[in-house]
Design an enzyme around this catalytic site. Sequence first.
Site, PDB file in Angstrom:
ATOM      1  N   GLY A   3       0.823  -1.208   0.000  1.00 51.59           N
ATOM      2  CA  GLY A   3       0.000   0.000   0.000  1.00 51.59           C
ATOM      3  C   GLY A   3       0.853   1.252   0.000  1.00 51.59           C
ATOM      4  O   GLY A   3       1.786   1.366   0.789  1.00 51.59           O
ATOM      5  N   MET A   4       0.516   2.163  -0.872  1.00 48.19           N
ATOM      6  CA  MET A   4       1.212   3.444  -0.903  1.00 48.19           C
ATOM      7  C   MET A   4       0.206   4.527  -1.276  1.00 48.19           C
ATOM      8  O   MET A   4      -0.062   4.778  -2.455  1.00 48.19           O
ATOM      9  CB  MET A   4       2.374   3.421  -1.898  1.00 48.19           C
ATOM     10  CG  MET A   4       3.286   4.631  -1.782  1.00 48.19           C
ATOM     11  SD  MET A   4       4.771   4.447  -2.798  1.00 48.19           S
ATOM     12  CE  MET A   4       5.563   6.028  -2.448  1.00 48.19           C
ATOM     13  N   CYS A  28      -4.113   9.434   4.438  1.00 42.57           N
ATOM     14  CA  CYS A  28      -2.878   9.559   3.647  1.00 42.57           C
ATOM     15  C   CYS A  28      -3.125  10.393   2.390  1.00 42.57           C
ATOM     16  O   CYS A  28      -4.113  10.176   1.684  1.00 42.57           O
ATOM     17  CB  CYS A  28      -2.375   8.171   3.248  1.00 42.57           C
ATOM     18  SG  CYS A  28      -0.755   8.185   2.471  1.00 42.57           S
ATOM     19  N   PHE A  80      -7.837   3.107  10.297  1.00 44.92           N
ATOM     20  CA  PHE A  80      -9.149   3.747  10.400  1.00 44.92           C
ATOM     21  C   PHE A  80     -10.164   2.856  11.102  1.00 44.92           C
ATOM     22  O   PHE A  80     -10.925   3.306  11.958  1.00 44.92           O
ATOM     23  CB  PHE A  80      -9.637   4.110   8.991  1.00 44.92           C
ATOM     24  CG  PHE A  80     -11.099   4.433   8.913  1.00 44.92           C
ATOM     25  CD1 PHE A  80     -11.585   5.662   9.346  1.00 44.92           C
ATOM     26  CD2 PHE A  80     -11.999   3.503   8.408  1.00 44.92           C
ATOM     27  CE1 PHE A  80     -12.940   5.957   9.275  1.00 44.92           C
ATOM     28  CE2 PHE A  80     -13.347   3.787   8.329  1.00 44.92           C
ATOM     29  CZ  PHE A  80     -13.825   5.018   8.769  1.00 44.92           C
ATOM     30  N   TYR A  92      -7.537  10.625  15.349  1.00 43.35           N
ATOM     31  CA  TYR A  92      -6.864   9.706  14.428  1.00 43.35           C
ATOM     32  C   TYR A  92      -6.009  10.542  13.483  1.00 43.35           C
ATOM     33  O   TYR A  92      -6.494  11.506  12.894  1.00 43.35           O
ATOM     34  CB  TYR A  92      -7.905   8.910  13.649  1.00 43.35           C
ATOM     35  CG  TYR A  92      -7.345   7.951  12.611  1.00 43.35           C
ATOM     36  CD1 TYR A  92      -6.298   7.087  12.913  1.00 43.35           C
ATOM     37  CD2 TYR A  92      -7.896   7.884  11.333  1.00 43.35           C
ATOM     38  CE1 TYR A  92      -5.806   6.196  11.980  1.00 43.35           C
ATOM     39  CE2 TYR A  92      -7.420   6.997  10.387  1.00 43.35           C
ATOM     40  CZ  TYR A  92      -6.368   6.152  10.715  1.00 43.35           C
ATOM     41  OH  TYR A  92      -5.881   5.268   9.782  1.00 43.35           O
ATOM     42  N   ARG A  93      -4.738  10.191  13.361  1.00 43.36           N
ATOM     43  CA  ARG A  93      -3.855  10.977  12.509  1.00 43.36           C
ATOM     44  C   ARG A  93      -2.904  10.082  11.733  1.00 43.36           C
ATOM     45  O   ARG A  93      -2.480   9.020  12.198  1.00 43.36           O
ATOM     46  CB  ARG A  93      -3.047  11.973  13.338  1.00 43.36           C
ATOM     47  CG  ARG A  93      -2.022  11.347  14.277  1.00 43.36           C
ATOM     48  CD  ARG A  93      -1.394  12.398  15.182  1.00 43.36           C
ATOM     49  NE  ARG A  93      -0.287  11.860  15.970  1.00 43.36           N
ATOM     50  CZ  ARG A  93       0.326  12.527  16.935  1.00 43.36           C
ATOM     51  NH1 ARG A  93      -0.079  13.735  17.239  1.00 43.36           N
ATOM     52  NH2 ARG A  93       1.341  11.987  17.600  1.00 43.36           N
ATOM     53  N   ALA A 122       2.263  10.638   8.693  1.00 46.04           N
ATOM     54  CA  ALA A 122       2.932  11.686   7.927  1.00 46.04           C
ATOM     55  C   ALA A 122       2.239  13.033   8.102  1.00 46.04           C
ATOM     56  O   ALA A 122       2.517  13.968   7.366  1.00 46.04           O
ATOM     57  CB  ALA A 122       2.973  11.323   6.452  1.00 46.04           C
ATOM     58  N   ARG A 165       9.676   7.307   8.869  1.00 50.33           N
ATOM     59  CA  ARG A 165       9.277   6.381   7.809  1.00 50.33           C
ATOM     60  C   ARG A 165       9.242   7.067   6.441  1.00 50.33           C
ATOM     61  O   ARG A 165       9.022   6.428   5.428  1.00 50.33           O
ATOM     62  CB  ARG A 165       7.927   5.752   8.134  1.00 50.33           C
ATOM     63  CG  ARG A 165       6.717   6.632   7.927  1.00 50.33           C
ATOM     64  CD  ARG A 165       5.464   5.991   8.489  1.00 50.33           C
ATOM     65  NE  ARG A 165       5.167   4.710   7.891  1.00 50.33           N
ATOM     66  CZ  ARG A 165       4.333   4.539   6.853  1.00 50.33           C
ATOM     67  NH1 ARG A 165       3.766   5.581   6.294  1.00 50.33           N
ATOM     68  NH2 ARG A 165       4.082   3.334   6.398  1.00 50.33           N
ATOM     69  N   GLY A 209     -25.211   0.052  -6.581  1.00 50.57           N
ATOM     70  CA  GLY A 209     -24.875  -0.987  -5.610  1.00 50.57           C
ATOM     71  C   GLY A 209     -24.846  -0.503  -4.189  1.00 50.57           C
ATOM     72  O   GLY A 209     -24.662  -1.288  -3.256  1.00 50.57           O
TER      73      GLY A 209
END
Length: 508
Positions: free
Chosen positions: A317-318, A324, A381, A404-405, A408, A420, A492
């Site tokens: 994951g990036m 992010c 999350f 929640y943070r 970065a 990181r 959906g």
Amino acid sequence: MSNQTYRDSEYLDGLSGDELFSLQIGLTYRDFLVLPGFIDFHPSEVELETRLTRNIKLKRPFISSPMDTVTESSMAIAQALMGGIGIIHYNNTIEEQVALVEKVKRFENGFITEPVILGPKNTIRDLDWIKEHKGFTGIPVTEDGTKNSKLLGIVTNRDIDFEKNREITLDKVMTTNVITGKAGITLQEANDIIKKTKIGKLPIVDSNGKLVSLVSRSDLKKNKEFPDASKDERKRLRCGAAVSTLLESRERVAALYAAGVDVIIIDSAQGNSNYQIEMIQFIKKEFKNLEVVGGNVVTRGQAENLIRAGADGLRIGMGPGSICITQDTMAVGRAQATAIFQTAKHAAKYDVPVIADGGISNIGDIANALALGASTCMMGFMFAGTSEAPGEYFYENGIRLKKYRGMASIEAMKAGGDKRYFNEGQKVKVAQGVSGSVVDRGSILNFIPYLSQGLRLSFQDMGFQSIPEIHKALREGALRFERRSESAQAQGSVHGLYSFSAPTMRAE
């Protein structure tokens, strides 16, 4: 009839994984659906056991992310009890991270080793604050308000319910004739005392009367058994820890290894670097039985480099995480579904499991990640709002929230998260994450069973009874997919209603 029958039939709809991801466009979890299979089993027959690394198995495919608003000892303990694993963050000193790992490894099911404690000169108002922010009462009172000092009493709702003056000190209202247990008793013996005396909390004290731990009636009721708990060969709860690629991390790894950590995750936003390769090689050389997860990566080339270096697992994951902004800020990364499929397919050649990290906001995302070849899912999350996550609850517009943070975000980088991103020591900080808040999800001990049951139902609809089985079907082309247009995605989901109440992802 079986999935084999469908493979051989002329009625094979949709696309195989190879066909779906041969399109030169990045796909996310919402861009496709898994086509339904044949049901000949009950959801209870779905087995969620999986592999975290080459040699570590888990009963549940859930990992809590190494973020300072997600995973410390309480989260790691709860995750391990429920069959997953928590990865302790490194926005702290070596000593602090080691202490968190040790709490997990020393945990005895049912014993609260770090209870909330007050002193005799604390007031009823202090107790009110604990009740509001932590949700419980029945607080031990010790001589200096800390653990390992002499127990003086305990204060419960019954002691203060009708007291109008909330500034009265606890030494004037607490119960001093306290029933206690002796240090060294078993959980069953503690349970017997609680049942016989009908008390809510049982303080455990040593021979000098100093508080050692606490046993709660409510915890005994809900923590009776954890048959799926993730444990090492010495029957201790499993726990992971994150480290950076900086030289100081070599000392950190040695200290974590001595504390009994089960797996090290090298926490880099872009893991395809000589720094990470050297760190993996160092760990595999110096700590022969310590499992190492490399990452983050999103391409086959990146995966190949880290596998050759000796990684026992890969983190994929990036930029897909809810906090992010790497893809926007750096214009680098990859759509998460495509990243998982391509790296998992490549890593499978070496029998290396991959972790889907980021972009998961519901049960369907978890199911899709596993169907694409991931063996586990790492979530920030999803777990940040639980009672086991670090931080206090607060209210905004009547909604109970937790902070929640992203690691970065500017806030987290100031605390050490820039390690990181190869950004430590830089005068100019470029944020690749944000700070926010998430809704209260209750306890992990209730939330994981909810996620597990939803995942079983999803696997039943797909027609597969286990993660290895669905991976086999993916490789053989038996698992079928279909792209979704934007209008199909809209159809959906909930649509056409004047108003509705969305179900909360929280199990009571």
